[in-house]
Write a protein that holds these residues in place. Structure first.
Motif, PDB file in Angstrom:
ATOM      1  N   ARG A   1       0.877  -1.180   0.000  1.00  0.00           N
ATOM      2  CA  ARG A   1       0.000   0.000   0.000  1.00  0.00           C
ATOM      3  C   ARG A   1       0.901   1.212   0.000  1.00  0.00           C
ATOM      4  N   PHE A   2       0.793   1.981  -1.057  1.00  0.00           N
ATOM      5  CA  PHE A   2       1.831   2.972  -1.314  1.00  0.00           C
ATOM      6  C   PHE A   2       1.368   4.403  -1.089  1.00  0.00           C
ATOM      7  N   ARG A   3       2.124   5.121  -0.293  1.00  0.00           N
ATOM      8  CA  ARG A   3       2.037   6.570  -0.090  1.00  0.00           C
ATOM      9  C   ARG A   3       3.459   7.036   0.146  1.00  0.00           C
ATOM     10  N   GLY A   4       3.792   8.211  -0.304  1.00  0.00           N
ATOM     11  CA  GLY A   4       5.155   8.707  -0.112  1.00  0.00           C
ATOM     12  C   GLY A   4       5.955   8.515  -1.374  1.00  0.00           C
ATOM     13  N   SER A   5       7.187   8.003  -1.249  1.00  0.00           N
ATOM     14  CA  SER A   5       8.001   7.846  -2.446  1.00  0.00           C
ATOM     15  C   SER A   5       8.927   6.654  -2.355  1.00  0.00           C
TER      16      SER A   5
ATOM     17  N   PHE B   1       9.944  -4.668 -12.908  1.00  0.00           N
ATOM     18  CA  PHE B   1       8.563  -4.396 -12.507  1.00  0.00           C
ATOM     19  C   PHE B   1       8.507  -4.105 -11.019  1.00  0.00           C
ATOM     20  N   PHE B   2       7.730  -3.088 -10.660  1.00  0.00           N
ATOM     21  CA  PHE B   2       7.475  -2.719  -9.272  1.00  0.00           C
ATOM     22  C   PHE B   2       5.968  -2.651  -9.084  1.00  0.00           C
ATOM     23  N   ARG B   3       5.444  -3.371  -8.111  1.00  0.00           N
ATOM     24  CA  ARG B   3       4.004  -3.406  -7.840  1.00  0.00           C
ATOM     25  C   ARG B   3       3.686  -2.434  -6.714  1.00  0.00           C
ATOM     26  N   PHE B   4       2.587  -1.696  -6.853  1.00  0.00           N
ATOM     27  CA  PHE B   4       2.130  -0.831  -5.761  1.00  0.00           C
ATOM     28  C   PHE B   4       0.614  -0.778  -5.754  1.00  0.00           C
ATOM     29  N   GLN B   5       0.065  -0.528  -4.584  1.00  0.00           N
ATOM     30  CA  GLN B   5      -1.390  -0.474  -4.424  1.00  0.00           C
ATOM     31  C   GLN B   5      -1.783   0.905  -3.923  1.00  0.00           C
TER      32      GLN B   5
END
Length: 146
Positions: free
Chosen positions: A44-48, A62-66
């Motif tokens: 779960r992505f917020r920020g950087s 590949f980088f996965r983010f939600q």
């Protein structure tokens, strides 16, 4: 808690974390994976997130983010090599995500940077895909989400 700091990057804003969230899946060393199924999971992505690596003709990253809420996403790439690269946000089927009819994808020319800033991205699972037509293209990449 983390506090993002703005970093300027050619007509866009990217954010750098001063501290990782407690549920961060980061481990060392990071292996971005070369398929959607093996993508490095940012959770779960917020920020950087910032990363430097290389890709080749048969070795994309590949980088996965939600995203759990509608979010603004900024992506910046730098190509340190002699052949072009492509950076994109793709869905779980590997298709480039489109926003207001425009693909969230950029061609990164040798020795250049490319970026985009996309507002109101819907909640869901996304991937950053970095590919090259050459061999061992060195790159830097930043992903930010607010």
């Amino acid at each position: 808690m983390f506090a993002p700091k703005p970093i300027s990057a050619r007509r866009t804003s990217v954010f750098q974390l001063t501290q990782l969230p407690s549920d961060s899946p980061f481990r060392d060393p990071i292996d971005p994976g070369n398929r959607l199924r093996t993508a490095f999971n940012l959770g779960r992505f917020r920020g950087s997130f910032e990363y430097d690596d290389s890709v080749g003709r048969n070795d994309p990253d590949f980088f996965r983010f939600q995203l759990t809420d509608n979010s603004t996403v900024a992506v910046w790439w730098a190509n340190s090599s002699s052949t072009p690269m492509i950076g994109a946000i793709v869905n779980r089927y590997g298709q480039v995500v489109r926003q207001q009819g425009f693909p969230l994808s950029r061609r990164i020319l040798p020795g250049r940077t490319a970026s985009f800033f996309a507002n109101d991205i819907q909640p869901g699972v996304y991937y950053v895909r970095i590919t090259s037509a050459g061999r061992d293209n060195d790159y830097s990449f930043r992903l930010g989400a607010l």
